[in-house]
Design an enzyme around this catalytic site. Structure first.
Site, PDB file in Angstrom:
ATOM      1  N   HIS A  39       4.226   1.444  14.683  1.00 24.92           N
ATOM      2  CA  HIS A  39       2.979   0.672  14.666  1.00 24.92           C
ATOM      3  C   HIS A  39       2.467   0.502  16.089  1.00 24.92           C
ATOM      4  O   HIS A  39       3.262   0.341  17.023  1.00 24.92           O
ATOM      5  CB  HIS A  39       3.202  -0.692  13.995  1.00 24.92           C
ATOM      6  CG  HIS A  39       3.441  -0.561  12.528  1.00 24.92           C
ATOM      7  ND1 HIS A  39       4.479  -1.175  11.889  1.00 24.92           N
ATOM      8  CD2 HIS A  39       2.762   0.140  11.586  1.00 24.92           C
ATOM      9  CE1 HIS A  39       4.436  -0.862  10.596  1.00 24.92           C
ATOM     10  NE2 HIS A  39       3.407  -0.067  10.392  1.00 24.92           N
TER      11      HIS A  39
ATOM     12  N   GLU B  34       1.100   6.495   6.839  1.00 25.13           N
ATOM     13  CA  GLU B  34       2.507   6.723   6.470  1.00 25.13           C
ATOM     14  C   GLU B  34       3.004   8.074   6.975  1.00 25.13           C
ATOM     15  O   GLU B  34       4.155   8.195   7.401  1.00 25.13           O
ATOM     16  CB  GLU B  34       2.705   6.619   4.953  1.00 25.13           C
ATOM     17  CG  GLU B  34       2.319   5.284   4.318  1.00 25.13           C
ATOM     18  CD  GLU B  34       2.927   4.067   4.974  1.00 25.13           C
ATOM     19  OE1 GLU B  34       3.962   4.181   5.666  1.00 25.13           O
ATOM     20  OE2 GLU B  34       2.358   2.970   4.806  1.00 25.13           O
TER      21      GLU B  34
ATOM     22  N   ASP C 153      -9.334   0.981   5.735  1.00 24.86           N
ATOM     23  CA  ASP C 153      -9.355   2.442   5.836  1.00 24.86           C
ATOM     24  C   ASP C 153     -10.520   3.004   6.651  1.00 24.86           C
ATOM     25  O   ASP C 153     -10.341   3.919   7.453  1.00 24.86           O
ATOM     26  CB  ASP C 153      -9.377   3.072   4.433  1.00 24.86           C
ATOM     27  CG  ASP C 153      -8.004   3.052   3.773  1.00 24.86           C
ATOM     28  OD1 ASP C 153      -7.081   2.405   4.306  1.00 24.86           O
ATOM     29  OD2 ASP C 153      -7.859   3.684   2.703  1.00 24.86           O
TER      30      ASP C 153
ATOM     31  N   TRP D 157       1.203  -1.790  17.806  1.00 22.98           N
ATOM     32  CA  TRP D 157       1.555  -2.982  18.601  1.00 22.98           C
ATOM     33  C   TRP D 157       3.068  -3.062  18.862  1.00 22.98           C
ATOM     34  O   TRP D 157       3.547  -3.995  19.510  1.00 22.98           O
ATOM     35  CB  TRP D 157       1.037  -4.257  17.925  1.00 22.98           C
ATOM     36  CG  TRP D 157       1.749  -4.624  16.653  1.00 22.98           C
ATOM     37  CD1 TRP D 157       2.768  -5.528  16.514  1.00 22.98           C
ATOM     38  CD2 TRP D 157       1.518  -4.098  15.331  1.00 22.98           C
ATOM     39  NE1 TRP D 157       3.187  -5.580  15.202  1.00 22.98           N
ATOM     40  CE2 TRP D 157       2.428  -4.711  14.452  1.00 22.98           C
ATOM     41  CE3 TRP D 157       0.627  -3.153  14.790  1.00 22.98           C
ATOM     42  CZ2 TRP D 157       2.478  -4.427  13.084  1.00 22.98           C
ATOM     43  CZ3 TRP D 157       0.679  -2.868  13.439  1.00 22.98           C
ATOM     44  CH2 TRP D 157       1.595  -3.493  12.602  1.00 22.98           C
TER      45      TRP D 157
ATOM     46  N   LEU E 285       0.820  -1.214   0.000  1.00 24.97           N
ATOM     47  CA  LEU E 285       0.000   0.000   0.000  1.00 24.97           C
ATOM     48  C   LEU E 285       0.850   1.259   0.000  1.00 24.97           C
ATOM     49  O   LEU E 285       0.547   2.228  -0.687  1.00 24.97           O
ATOM     50  CB  LEU E 285      -0.895   0.009   1.246  1.00 24.97           C
ATOM     51  CG  LEU E 285      -1.800  -1.198   1.458  1.00 24.97           C
ATOM     52  CD1 LEU E 285      -2.513  -1.085   2.800  1.00 24.97           C
ATOM     53  CD2 LEU E 285      -2.813  -1.302   0.335  1.00 24.97           C
ATOM     54  N   GLY E 286       1.901   1.245   0.813  1.00 26.06           N
ATOM     55  CA  GLY E 286       2.742   2.431   0.921  1.00 26.06           C
ATOM     56  C   GLY E 286       3.869   2.207   1.900  1.00 26.06           C
ATOM     57  O   GLY E 286       3.926   1.175   2.564  1.00 26.06           O
TER      58      GLY E 286
ATOM     59  N   HIS F 190       4.117   7.618  10.390  1.00 29.78           N
ATOM     60  CA  HIS F 190       5.514   7.124  10.479  1.00 29.78           C
ATOM     61  C   HIS F 190       6.507   8.252  10.200  1.00 29.78           C
ATOM     62  O   HIS F 190       7.528   8.371  10.876  1.00 29.78           O
ATOM     63  CB  HIS F 190       5.774   6.035   9.433  1.00 29.78           C
ATOM     64  CG  HIS F 190       5.183   4.697   9.731  1.00 29.78           C
ATOM     65  ND1 HIS F 190       5.279   4.070  10.947  1.00 29.78           N
ATOM     66  CD2 HIS F 190       4.497   3.820   8.926  1.00 29.78           C
ATOM     67  CE1 HIS F 190       4.695   2.883  10.887  1.00 29.78           C
ATOM     68  NE2 HIS F 190       4.208   2.716   9.676  1.00 29.78           N
TER      69      HIS F 190
HETATM   70  N1  ARG Z   1       1.374  -1.619   5.374  1.00 32.41           N
HETATM   71  C1  ARG Z   1       1.616  -0.246   5.201  1.00 32.41           C
HETATM   72  C2  ARG Z   1       2.829   0.156   6.054  1.00 32.41           C
HETATM   73  O1  ARG Z   1       3.903  -0.290   5.881  1.00 32.41           O
HETATM   74  C3  ARG Z   1       0.395   0.648   5.310  1.00 32.41           C
HETATM   75  C4  ARG Z   1      -0.766   0.260   6.111  1.00 32.41           C
HETATM   76  C5  ARG Z   1      -1.899   1.241   5.889  1.00 32.41           C
HETATM   77  N2  ARG Z   1      -3.196   0.750   6.268  1.00 32.41           N
HETATM   78  C6  ARG Z   1      -4.361   1.152   5.704  1.00 32.41           C
HETATM   79  N3  ARG Z   1      -5.496   0.718   6.154  1.00 32.41           N
HETATM   80  N4  ARG Z   1      -4.395   1.935   4.690  1.00 32.41           N
HETATM   81  O2  ARG Z   1       2.912   0.924   6.927  1.00 32.41           O
HETATM   82 ZN    ZN Z   2       3.190   1.122   8.812  1.00 33.75          ZN
END
Ligand code: ARG
Ligand code: ZN
Ligand code: CA
Length: 352
Positions: A274, A265, A323, A276, A225-226, A268
């Protein structure tokens, strides 16, 4: 994952001299302890593989971090320093509370956490297969979603369970649309090694990363996704990358088509981990008002979802849910993000 060893002291004392005008005792030394013993840049892979979950959504910001740590010998120390300053600011804020004249202030260099308004201009670097494939509507909806989410205007927030309601934070950051740079490319798998960020590798170079959030929109591939770069990293690759189908409101994105990958993102990019903590129950996200968990949650979990003997805050933007099932940041996350904007902080350029 390769272990990142930080050969640095884990416990340090900070003495800071506070100039407190309301206090007769103006040479008041504030002493805070910063415990860095739990700081790690390591991801426990076990913590990420929930058998029942969609394995497709892995932690790509952490994958990119692993790649960058291997390329840049000084990065671990830089990220340690960002973390140290963040913890020091949060400890000073806690100390200042309850003291006369403490805890307020307009976000100057002497306040531990920036409290003023923050505006972040966004430069959008689009690498697409045909001109205009990424639409104006996509761009504008993404900016609007970021503004909703960082100003506590997500309509989903009314569903926050009462045990978490007091932690919901208005981050009070405004995102403005800046330049949109476009380039044509037929590459459908840019991956997570930052090639899209360099013209020399077929991508688009970053624009002034001290004063702009750069978002690259491209086909990352692999169902990703990103991903984001954490504060403390190289300026040439600073920013976030969002897969074309997951940028703004899209139907192609399905349950990830409502622009929340960018919210996650950017979290981050502003130093959030994250929720958890990328590990088991004893691993934290370094935020005190988010409950401990040992795994990501997916889809749209029912409440309560319990791990590590507490209810998971599955609706937090830093979990992995779909989302429309993520709709809050916490006060503790707000402090972590805002600690970057004080003088000397990793994101100070945005407020100076
Ligand atoms: N997996 C991604 C990451 O490394 C993004 C997760 C985004 N989640 C969402 N529901 N759009 O951080
Ligand atoms: Zn992430
Ligand atoms: Ca926590």
């Amino acid at each position: 994952m390769k272990k990142v060893v930080l050969g640095l002291a884990t416990l340090a004392m900070v003495f800071s001299c506070q100039n407190d005008q309301n206090d007769a005792n103006s040479n008041d030394f504030q002493e805070v302890q910063v415990d860095m013993s739990d700081f790690t840049l390591l991801v426990e892979d076990d913590g990420l593989t929930d058998k029942s979950a969609k394995g497709a959504e892995k932690c790509h910001s952490m994958n990119n971090l692993e790649y960058r740590l291997q390329k840049d010998a000084g990065l671990a120390k830089k990220m340690y320093d960002v973390e140290y300053n963040t913890r020091k600011a949060i400890a000073l804020k806690a100390n200042a509370k309850g003291k006369p004249g403490g805890g307020s202030g307009g976000g100057g260099g002497t306040t531990p956490i920036y409290t003023g308004a923050i505006t972040i201009p966004v430069v959008i670097n689009i690498i697409e297969s045909s001109p205009g494939k990424v639409t104006e509507a996509q761009i504008n909806s993404q900016i609007a979603i970021l503004n909703d989410d960082f100003n506590n205007n997500n309509s989903g927030t009314s569903s926050v369970p009462s045990e978490f309601a007091a932690s919901v934070a208005d981050i009070n950051i405004t995102f403005t649309r800046g330049a949109v740079n476009r380039k044509i490319s037929s590459n459908t798998s840019w991956g997570t090694n930052d090639a899209m960020k360099f013209a020399s590798q077929g991508g688009i170079d970053a624009t002034d990363t001290a004063n702009n959030l750069n978002i690259w929109v491209c086909e990352i591939g692999g169902g990703i996704l990103g991903y984001a770069q954490f504060p403390g990293g190289a300026s040439a690759s600073d920013g976030v990358v969002i897969g074309t189908d997951f940028f703004g409101e899209t139907s192609a994105g399905g349950i990830y088509g409502h622009g929340r990958t960018a919210t996650h993102e950017v979290g981050h990019w502003l130093n959030l981990r994250h929720i958890w903590g990328d590990g088991r129950c004893n691993r934290d996200d370094y935020v005190s008002d988010t409950p401990t968990s040992d795994r990501a949650n997916y889809n749209c979990p029912s409440y309560p979802t319990t791990h590590c003997r507490s209810n998971d805050m599955t609706m937090n933007y830093m979990d992995y849910v779909q989302d429309d099932c993520m709709y809050m940041f916490t006060t503790g996350q707000n402090d972590r993000m805002r600690a970057l904007f004080v003088a000397g902080g990793a994101r100070e350029g945005f407020v100076n």
